[in-house]
Design a protein around this motif. Structure first.
Motif, short mmCIF file in Angstrom:
data_model
loop_
_atom_site.label_atom_id
_atom_site.label_comp_id
_atom_site.label_asym_id
_atom_site.label_seq_id
_atom_site.Cartn_x
_atom_site.Cartn_y
_atom_site.Cartn_z
N LYS A 103 32.72 -46.41 108.97
CA LYS A 103 31.67 -45.50 108.53
C LYS A 103 30.77 -45.13 109.70
N THR A 104 30.37 -46.14 110.49
CA THR A 104 29.49 -45.85 111.62
C THR A 104 30.22 -45.00 112.65
N GLN A 105 31.52 -45.27 112.86
CA GLN A 105 32.27 -44.47 113.82
C GLN A 105 32.45 -43.05 113.31
N GLU A 110 30.98 -37.47 113.74
CA GLU A 110 30.35 -36.27 113.19
C GLU A 110 29.25 -35.76 114.12
N THR A 111 28.45 -36.67 114.67
CA THR A 111 27.40 -36.23 115.60
C THR A 111 28.01 -35.67 116.87
N LYS A 117 30.04 -28.62 118.94
CA LYS A 117 29.88 -27.25 118.44
C LYS A 117 28.73 -26.54 119.16
N GLU A 118 27.64 -27.28 119.34
CA GLU A 118 26.50 -26.69 120.05
C GLU A 118 26.86 -26.36 121.49
N ILE A 119 27.62 -27.26 122.14
CA ILE A 119 28.02 -27.03 123.52
C ILE A 119 28.95 -25.82 123.60
#
Length: 188
Positions: A103-105, A110-111, A117-119
């Motif tokens: 879950k943490t991975q 996702e981040t 996507k921003e890059i």
């Protein structure tokens, strides 16, 4: 009513059991104090233990022939079951730990995807800006070349103007000389 308590059978039974207990304890004490009784008890215990061992061996032999589980087999199965349960619990804990780490991975992924996507978006913007900048640079070079041409033409015009001014000055000098000559020739 009188001050007598009603008959309590429990109280009578309690008194009787205490009396029996005292008599039995006294009887056992007398027998346990007797050396012959102790020797006889030891012999009886040894015979009983041999009989139990032989009985257990016969019981195990019969159980193996009849393919029936013995008390030891059941105890072994129980201990194996307990060990299996403990291992299953350990595996469940490991699975829960793996689920938590997954879950943490997945959140970290996702981040990272969002940042990627921003890059990508910024890269596309920079690419369009770069294309615009190159186009403007080409336009600037063309304008610079045109400005150099105009500067060269202005220098020619400035030189032409200077020549024209010097010719104009010479012509005016010639006219003034001619006027002087003409005025001096008419006055003579």
């Amino acid at each position: 009513m009188s001050g007598k308590n009603p008959y309590d059978p429990f109280e009578s039974f309690h008194k009787l059991s205490l009396l029996w207990e005292k008599q039995i304890n006294d009887f056992i004490y007398l027998w346990a104090d007797n050396k012959d009784f102790v020797k006889l008890s030891n012999v009886g215990t040894e015979i009983n233990s041999r009989y139990l061992d032989a009985f257990k061996k016969n019981q195990e032999a019969l159980a193996s022939v009849l393919n029936l589980p013995t008390k030891n087999d059941v105890a072994n199965v129980a201990s194996l079951t307990i060990q299996a349960e403990e291992k299953i619990e350990a595996l469940e804990e490991q699975i829960w730990g793996l689920q938590d780490s997954m879950k943490t991975q997945s959140k970290e992924i996702e981040t990272v995807v969002e940042v990627s996507k921003e890059i990508i978006k910024l890269t596309k913007q920079l690419k369009t800006e770069l294309v615009k900048t190159k186009k403007e640079q080409v336009d600037t070079k063309v304008l610079h070349a045109e400005l150099q041409e105009m500067k060269f033409e202005l220098m020619k015009l400035t030189n032409f103007k200077e020549e024209f001014e010097s010719l104009k000055g010479l012509i005016e000098k010639d006219k003034s000389v001619e006027r002087e000559l003409a005025s001096s020739g008419t006055s003579k």
